[in-house]
Design a protein around this motif. Structure first.
Motif, PDB file in Angstrom:
ATOM      1  N   MET A   1      12.164 -11.261  10.729  1.00 20.63           N
ATOM      2  CA  MET A   1      10.737 -12.377   9.717  1.00 20.63           C
ATOM      3  C   MET A   1       9.989 -11.765   8.797  1.00 20.63           C
ATOM      4  SD  MET A   1      10.208 -16.170   9.544  1.00 20.63           S
ATOM      5  CE  MET A   1      10.161 -17.128   7.673  1.00 20.63           C
ATOM      6  N   PRO A   2       9.714 -11.337   7.186  1.00 17.35           N
ATOM      7  CA  PRO A   2       8.384 -10.805   7.619  1.00 17.35           C
ATOM      8  C   PRO A   2       7.675 -11.373   7.838  1.00 17.35           C
ATOM      9  CG  PRO A   2       9.900 -11.311   5.608  1.00 17.35           C
ATOM     10  CD  PRO A   2      10.476 -11.949   7.226  1.00 17.35           C
ATOM     11  N   THR A   3       5.948 -10.306   7.640  1.00 10.87           N
ATOM     12  CA  THR A   3       4.934 -11.459   8.412  1.00 10.87           C
ATOM     13  C   THR A   3       4.005 -11.677   7.022  1.00 10.87           C
ATOM     14  OG1 THR A   3       3.600  -9.608   8.462  1.00 10.87           O
ATOM     15  CG2 THR A   3       5.007 -10.853  10.337  1.00 10.87           C
ATOM     16  N   MET A   4       3.019 -11.993   7.255  1.00 10.85           N
ATOM     17  CA  MET A   4       1.554 -12.371   5.974  1.00 10.85           C
ATOM     18  C   MET A   4       1.631 -10.626   5.635  1.00 10.85           C
ATOM     19  SD  MET A   4       1.120 -14.287   4.004  1.00 10.85           S
ATOM     20  CE  MET A   4       0.604 -15.819   4.222  1.00 10.85           C
ATOM     21  N   SER A   5       0.946 -10.258   6.519  1.00  8.92           N
ATOM     22  CA  SER A   5       0.384  -8.848   6.549  1.00  8.92           C
ATOM     23  C   SER A   5       1.062  -7.866   5.102  1.00  8.92           C
ATOM     24  CB  SER A   5      -0.195  -8.221   7.631  1.00  8.92           C
ATOM     25  OG  SER A   5      -0.177  -6.875   7.180  1.00  8.92           O
ATOM     26  N   ASP A   6       2.952  -7.860   6.060  1.00  6.02           N
ATOM     27  CA  ASP A   6       3.869  -7.287   5.573  1.00  6.02           C
ATOM     28  C   ASP A   6       4.016  -7.906   4.013  1.00  6.02           C
ATOM     29  OD1 ASP A   6       4.932  -6.001   7.809  1.00  6.02           O
ATOM     30  OD2 ASP A   6       6.605  -7.545   8.223  1.00  6.02           O
ATOM     31  N   ARG A   7       4.271  -9.262   3.518  1.00  7.31           N
ATOM     32  CA  ARG A   7       4.301  -9.711   1.947  1.00  7.31           C
ATOM     33  C   ARG A   7       2.795  -8.426   1.730  1.00  7.31           C
ATOM     34  NH1 ARG A   7       4.923 -14.688   3.873  1.00  7.31           N
ATOM     35  NH2 ARG A   7       6.815 -15.562   5.180  1.00  7.31           N
ATOM     36  N   ARG A   8       1.887  -8.829   1.871  1.00  8.12           N
ATOM     37  CA  ARG A   8       0.568  -8.139   1.196  1.00  8.12           C
ATOM     38  C   ARG A   8       1.053  -7.176   0.754  1.00  8.12           C
ATOM     39  NH1 ARG A   8      -3.370 -11.049   5.223  1.00  8.12           N
ATOM     40  NH2 ARG A   8      -3.355 -13.052   4.444  1.00  8.12           N
ATOM     41  N   GLN A   9       1.775  -6.176   2.072  1.00  4.55           N
ATOM     42  CA  GLN A   9       1.963  -4.526   1.626  1.00  4.55           C
ATOM     43  C   GLN A   9       2.357  -4.795   1.244  1.00  4.55           C
ATOM     44  OE1 GLN A   9       2.579  -3.248   5.640  1.00  4.55           O
ATOM     45  NE2 GLN A   9       0.062  -2.654   5.587  1.00  4.55           N
ATOM     46  N   LYS A  10       3.391  -5.493   0.297  1.00  2.04           N
ATOM     47  CA  LYS A  10       4.885  -5.113  -0.263  1.00  2.04           C
ATOM     48  C   LYS A  10       3.924  -5.567  -1.785  1.00  2.04           C
ATOM     49  CE  LYS A  10       9.249  -6.757  -1.653  1.00  2.04           C
ATOM     50  NZ  LYS A  10      10.589  -7.311  -1.127  1.00  2.04           N
ATOM     51  N   ILE A  11       3.225  -6.660  -1.630  1.00  2.00           N
ATOM     52  CA  ILE A  11       2.652  -7.145  -3.427  1.00  2.00           C
ATOM     53  C   ILE A  11       1.969  -5.977  -3.485  1.00  2.00           C
ATOM     54  CG2 ILE A  11       0.896  -8.822  -4.411  1.00  2.00           C
ATOM     55  CD1 ILE A  11       2.231 -11.011  -2.788  1.00  2.00           C
ATOM     56  N   SER A  12       0.878  -5.896  -2.733  1.00  7.61           N
ATOM     57  CA  SER A  12       0.212  -4.462  -3.082  1.00  7.61           C
ATOM     58  C   SER A  12       0.683  -2.844  -3.831  1.00  7.61           C
ATOM     59  CB  SER A  12      -0.703  -3.922  -1.632  1.00  7.61           C
ATOM     60  OG  SER A  12      -1.271  -2.695  -1.810  1.00  7.61           O
ATOM     61  N   ALA A  13       2.156  -2.361  -3.058  1.00  4.52           N
ATOM     62  CA  ALA A  13       2.817  -1.663  -3.385  1.00  4.52           C
ATOM     63  C   ALA A  13       3.124  -1.713  -4.764  1.00  4.52           C
ATOM     64  CB  ALA A  13       3.403  -0.944  -2.574  1.00  4.52           C
ATOM     65  N   LEU A  14       3.582  -3.070  -5.259  1.00  4.23           N
ATOM     66  CA  LEU A  14       4.062  -3.256  -6.335  1.00  4.23           C
ATOM     67  C   LEU A  14       2.767  -3.614  -7.412  1.00  4.23           C
ATOM     68  CD1 LEU A  14       6.506  -5.838  -4.941  1.00  4.23           C
ATOM     69  CD2 LEU A  14       7.231  -3.395  -6.493  1.00  4.23           C
ATOM     70  N   SER A  15       2.041  -4.148  -7.262  1.00  2.97           N
ATOM     71  CA  SER A  15       0.993  -3.683  -7.632  1.00  2.97           C
ATOM     72  C   SER A  15       0.130  -2.291  -8.209  1.00  2.97           C
ATOM     73  CB  SER A  15      -0.406  -4.428  -7.366  1.00  2.97           C
ATOM     74  OG  SER A  15      -0.767  -5.542  -7.249  1.00  2.97           O
ATOM     75  N   LEU A  16       0.165  -1.637  -7.268  1.00  4.90           N
ATOM     76  CA  LEU A  16       0.367  -0.167  -7.183  1.00  4.90           C
ATOM     77  C   LEU A  16       1.152   0.601  -8.738  1.00  4.90           C
ATOM     78  CD1 LEU A  16      -1.717   2.529  -6.466  1.00  4.90           C
ATOM     79  CD2 LEU A  16       0.717   2.724  -4.990  1.00  4.90           C
ATOM     80  N   VAL A  17       2.443  -0.045  -7.806  1.00  2.69           N
ATOM     81  CA  VAL A  17       3.496   1.175  -9.326  1.00  2.69           C
ATOM     82  C   VAL A  17       3.833   0.232 -10.635  1.00  2.69           C
ATOM     83  CG1 VAL A  17       5.591   0.623  -9.655  1.00  2.69           C
ATOM     84  CG2 VAL A  17       5.227   1.283  -7.322  1.00  2.69           C
ATOM     85  N   SER A  18       3.157  -0.885 -10.545  1.00  2.94           N
ATOM     86  CA  SER A  18       3.098  -1.755 -11.988  1.00  2.94           C
ATOM     87  C   SER A  18       1.851  -0.693 -12.409  1.00  2.94           C
ATOM     88  CB  SER A  18       2.655  -3.346 -11.735  1.00  2.94           C
ATOM     89  OG  SER A  18       2.282  -3.989 -12.718  1.00  2.94           O
ATOM     90  N   ASP A  19       0.797  -1.033 -12.078  1.00  7.10           N
ATOM     91  CA  ASP A  19      -0.649   0.089 -12.352  1.00  7.10           C
ATOM     92  C   ASP A  19      -0.743   1.214 -12.893  1.00  7.10           C
ATOM     93  OD1 ASP A  19      -2.275  -2.050 -11.829  1.00  7.10           O
ATOM     94  OD2 ASP A  19      -3.270  -1.717 -10.455  1.00  7.10           O
ATOM     95  N   LEU A  20       0.592   2.115 -12.256  1.00  7.66           N
ATOM     96  CA  LEU A  20       0.853   3.870 -12.110  1.00  7.66           C
ATOM     97  C   LEU A  20       2.005   3.444 -13.966  1.00  7.66           C
ATOM     98  CD1 LEU A  20       1.772   4.793  -8.716  1.00  7.66           C
ATOM     99  CD2 LEU A  20      -1.033   5.422 -10.366  1.00  7.66           C
ATOM    100  N   ALA A  21       2.535   2.400 -14.353  1.00  5.26           N
ATOM    101  CA  ALA A  21       3.225   2.227 -14.913  1.00  5.26           C
ATOM    102  C   ALA A  21       2.804   2.294 -16.171  1.00  5.26           C
ATOM    103  CB  ALA A  21       4.937   1.695 -14.931  1.00  5.26           C
ATOM    104  N   THR A  22       1.450   0.995 -16.022  1.00  6.43           N
ATOM    105  CA  THR A  22       0.531   0.844 -16.727  1.00  6.43           C
ATOM    106  C   THR A  22      -0.696   2.436 -17.901  1.00  6.43           C
ATOM    107  OG1 THR A  22       0.133  -1.303 -16.589  1.00  6.43           O
ATOM    108  CG2 THR A  22      -1.086  -0.352 -18.298  1.00  6.43           C
ATOM    109  N   MET A  23      -0.633   3.189 -16.247  1.00  9.34           N
ATOM    110  CA  MET A  23      -1.349   4.183 -17.152  1.00  9.34           C
ATOM    111  C   MET A  23      -0.542   5.214 -17.488  1.00  9.34           C
ATOM    112  SD  MET A  23      -3.553   4.438 -13.738  1.00  9.34           S
ATOM    113  CE  MET A  23      -4.105   6.150 -14.036  1.00  9.34           C
ATOM    114  N   ASP A  24       0.862   5.575 -16.984  1.00  7.20           N
ATOM    115  CA  ASP A  24       1.103   6.428 -17.573  1.00  7.20           C
ATOM    116  C   ASP A  24       1.971   5.886 -18.870  1.00  7.20           C
ATOM    117  OD1 ASP A  24       3.132   8.567 -17.192  1.00  7.20           O
ATOM    118  OD2 ASP A  24       4.756   7.459 -16.638  1.00  7.20           O
ATOM    119  N   GLN A  25       2.262   4.964 -19.625  1.00 14.25           N
ATOM    120  CA  GLN A  25       2.676   4.449 -20.779  1.00 14.25           C
ATOM    121  C   GLN A  25       0.982   4.901 -21.482  1.00 14.25           C
ATOM    122  OE1 GLN A  25       5.682   3.669 -22.245  1.00 14.25           O
ATOM    123  NE2 GLN A  25       4.083   3.185 -24.387  1.00 14.25           N
ATOM    124  N   ALA A  26      -0.013   4.896 -21.432  1.00 20.81           N
ATOM    125  CA  ALA A  26      -1.553   4.526 -21.836  1.00 20.81           C
ATOM    126  C   ALA A  26      -1.940   5.959 -22.241  1.00 20.81           C
ATOM    127  CB  ALA A  26      -2.387   3.645 -20.633  1.00 20.81           C
TER     128      ALA A  26
END
Length: 193
Positions: A1-26
């Motif tokens: 079962m994923p821990t709270m730390s695992d969930r935070r890391q996953k959310i952080s990684a998804l946020s980073l990918v989203s930010d990179l895609a936004t910068m790429d488009q800009a």
């Protein structure tokens, strides 16, 4: 079962990918709306000349006529192009399947465009091949390193300027080209031992 730390890391990684895609488009949009009539024709021609690694093969042919050391550098460069091109086009584009930019929506300067390829956008095969050639030739024939490196950078930028790639595609292509060249240089060094 994923821990709270695992969930935070996953959310952080998804946020980073989203930010990179936004910068790429800009970054892509910044290039496409910047008026550069003096560069448009030259970069369109450079981008087209880099199709199928024509520039690299022409340089390799010239180097092959110049003696043993340049001939070896040319062979290494051509081998690196083969690895980079196959990896980008047969593996990278098929795995990622990123759509090409929508030029009609984004670009007010259609005179700078080259024909839109049918393949996926990620990674840039033109950039991968140009960087692979430069990075493989450079160690074997150092006098060519800077000119070929600058040419590879120009090819990469031309793909964004002409509207067929996002900057992230070009960065990925450059990394792929560098890795391909490193593989060929390492294999050539082992063969010399």
């Amino acid at each position: 079962m994923p821990t709270m730390s695992d969930r935070r890391q996953k959310i952080s990684a998804l946020s980073l990918v989203s930010d990179l895609a936004t910068m790429d488009q800009a970054l892509y949009e910044t290039v496409t709306v910047t008026r550069t009539p003096a560069l448009d024709t030259a970069l369109r021609r450079l981008s087209a000349a880099a199709d199928h690694s024509k520039i690299s093969f022409a340089v390799a042919a010239g180097l092959a006529l110049c003696g043993r050391r340049p001939r070896r550098a040319a062979a290494m460069g051509v081998a690196a192009v083969g690895v980079a091109s196959a990896t980008a086009n047969l593996l990278g584009k098929r795995l990622v399947r990123r759509p090409r930019p929508h030029r009609a929506e984004d670009s007010p300067f259609p005179g700078r465009h080259v024909p839109m390829p049918d393949s996926a956008s990620f990674p840039s095969g033109h950039t991968a091949s140009a960087v692979a050639f430069a990075a493989a030739v450079g160690p074997a024939f150092p006098v060519a390193a800077v000119p070929l490196g600058l040419l590879a950078c120009a090819v990469g930028y031309s793909r964004v300027h002409t509207g067929v790639h996002y900057p992230g595609d070009v960065v990925a292509g450059a990394l792929l080209g560098t890795g391909s060249a490193a593989l060929i240089v390492a294999l050539a060094s082992r063969a010399d031992v």
